[in-house]
Design a protein around this motif. Structure first.
Motif: not given
Length: 541
Positions: A391-399, A510-516
């Motif tokens: 799901n969305r939450a677990s996908s973002l956590a994995i990323l 370098d410095g990438s975030t999941g949301d970004g």
């Protein structure tokens, strides 16, 4: 100890023995405890009969209120076994004590009889009652003489005081006549052993007393040589061991209570000695583990799955060696043929001399259902119930986890948005839309690498996470494979639907975030929607 039911003959002897005491008074009772007129067949002097009240009041109304409960227990014992005894005071004589013996004599007189023996008054301050038990006044040892066949030919005064019988009652009777029926065979064996070996023998038996009670005694039979065995007179030394046997009985009752308690617990219990030997295992443990009575911990825990065996053995040896208490979970397979596995939690607790003996206590709980529920909750919290994707939450956590541990590798994300999905729901129905989503998820998974992750983050949106890349071109290639399998007509239960997707790609820097990264891939996906023909678009700043 098995509760003994007094035979009719034993009840008669108890009744006759108590009548020998000149101050014993008699009450006739109905089965419900009411005082009734004594039948003529009872043949007791009128001055020894307790008068019957007009309202046939219950015997309990004669007693001091503080002694009623004990009297009730004695009456219950009388109804079960034929004889019951209690020490009590009368309501009208609170300082005077009586021994009440109730006997079921319905077989002879049609009534219960209660014998009241006067024990005298307290000699101390009434506010501090200190009644001396009759047992403390009883001799601790005595002597009898017996013929070779066990018939009593003489008894000393200590024997009559200890047992309550007169010499006339004892002399001429076989000693086994007074023994508990469960002890008779053992006493006969000891007697015959003395005669055959001409060596002294000992035996422990319960001896019937004149008041109907049973006294534990130890009898030492001393062989006496004689020219003719039939003329020999043997000596029997008798010792009162009632206190010792009462202590044994108290221990046995506590052990019985302990076993009843442990068998009623919803937990399997296993007590081990310091060498790993089994001291005790309750019935639930053997059921839970699928093993029968065992001698060692290894035998008792034999059905623990192999993958958990090493951890369990290590923890057990640590606790037995004085280490800290441990908790662990293991898989148990009681029947390998059935394949029914259970998950159990085991708490290992060290035991020392303070608990009686060094060793360990294992408490075993079956947590199969809770583990199953826990896993179901984890799945619901992690995966999309329709497609099986994250799901969305677990996908973002994995990323975010992948981005934090890249170690000079790149992480790519692919944003997939199905085209014209709303029109499928409108034209063929929501069930067809769900079917199309499941098909799309399956096709996406079929072209990904083993480490890649597929998440459903919206109604018709998927997020693909591709970790450990060497260069951005790798994630573009994956996106192109995804685009090809999603470009097709799909036969659904409600009809045929066109499957296609807009795909945006982004690769970490370098410095990438999941949301970004997701925002970049989302922007590239919108660029893909504008392309004709549609193709995956890599985000470029």
């Amino acid at each position: 100890m098995t509760e003994y039911v007094h035979s009719l003959e034993a009840r008669g002897k108890t009744f006759s023995g108590l009548l020998e005491h000149p101050h014993t008074r008699v009450v006739a009772l109905a089965p419900d405890g009411r005082r009734i007129a004594a039948p003529a067949s009872l043949d007791v002097d009128g001055d020894r009969l307790v008068p019957v009240p007009e309202d046939n009041a219950n015997l309990l109304e004669m007693l001091h209120p503080a002694d009623v409960l004990a009297a009730l227990a004695a009456w219950d014992r009388t109804c079960r076994t034929g004889v019951g005894t209690v020490k009590a005071r009368l309501r009208d004589e609170p300082d005077r004590h009586y021994e009440l013996t109730a006997i079921d004599m319905r077989h002879r007189y049609g009534v219960f009889v209660c014998m009241l023996m006067d024990l005298g008054t307290d000699q101390t301050d009434p506010s501090v009652r200190s009644e001396q038990p009759l047992a403390s006044l009883r001799p601790r040892s005595a002597r009898m003489l017996k013929r070779f066949d066990g018939v009593i030919v003489d008894a000393d005064d200590r024997a009559t005081k200890m047992l309550g019988w007169s010499r006339d009652h004892l002399i001429g009777s076989r000693s086994t006549h007074f023994f508990h029926e469960e002890d008779v065979q053992r006493s006969i064996s000891a007697w015959l052993d003395m005669l055959s070996t001409r060596q002294n023998s000992r035996v422990r038996v319960r001896h019937l007393c004149a008041d109907g009670s049973w006294l534990w005694i130890e009898v030492e039979n001393i062989y006496q040589e004689a020219p003719d065995l039939q003329e020999a007179i043997m000596i029997s030394h008798i010792s009162d061991i009632s206190e010792e046997m009462a202590a044994y009985e108290a221990v046995r009752q506590r052990e019985h209570l302990f076993r009843r308690l442990t068998d009623s617990l919803p937990v399997g219990l296993l007590q081990l000695g310091q060498d790993g030997s089994v001291v005790y295992a309750n019935s639930l443990l053997t059921t839970m583990l699928g093993t029968r009575t065992a001698k060692t911990a290894r035998e008792q825990l034999a059905n623990v799955a192999e993958q958990d065996r090493a951890n369990l053995d290590t923890a057990l040896q640590s606790v037995l060696g004085g280490g800290p208490d441990r908790e662990l979970e293991v898989t148990v397979q009681p029947s390998p043929a059935s394949g029914e596995q259970r998950r159990c939690a085991i708490t290992l607790i060290g035991l020392s001399n303070e608990e009686g003996a060094p060793g360990a206590l294992a408490c075993v709980r079956d947590i199969t259902e809770s583990v199953r529920s826990r896993e179901e909750l984890r799945v619901k919290a992690t995966f999309d119930h329709l497609t099986g994707c994250y799901n969305r939450a677990s996908s973002l956590a994995i990323l975010n986890q992948e981005l934090s541990t890249e170690n000079h590798h790149l992480t790519g994300v692919i944003f997939v948005d199905l085209n014209e999905f709303k029109s499928v729901n409108d034209s063929l129905g929501h069930a067809a839309g769900d079917e199309l989503l499941v098909t799309a998820a399956s096709r996406i998974k079929s072209v990904l690498r083993s480490d890649d992750v597929v998440g459903r983050i919206g109604g018709d949106e998927f997020l693909l996470i591709c970790p450990r890349l060497e260069q951005a071109a790798e994630v573009v290639n994956i996106a192109e494979r995804v685009g090809k399998v999603l470009e097709d007509d799909v036969a659904l239960s409600a009809g045929v639907a066109r499957l296609s997707a807009a795909i945006g790609v982004a690769c970490s820097t370098d410095g990438s975030t999941g949301d970004g990264l997701i925002a970049q891939a989302d922007a590239a996906m919108y660029e893909s929607k504008r392309c004709r023909p549609r193709r995956p678009v890599l985000f470029e700043a």
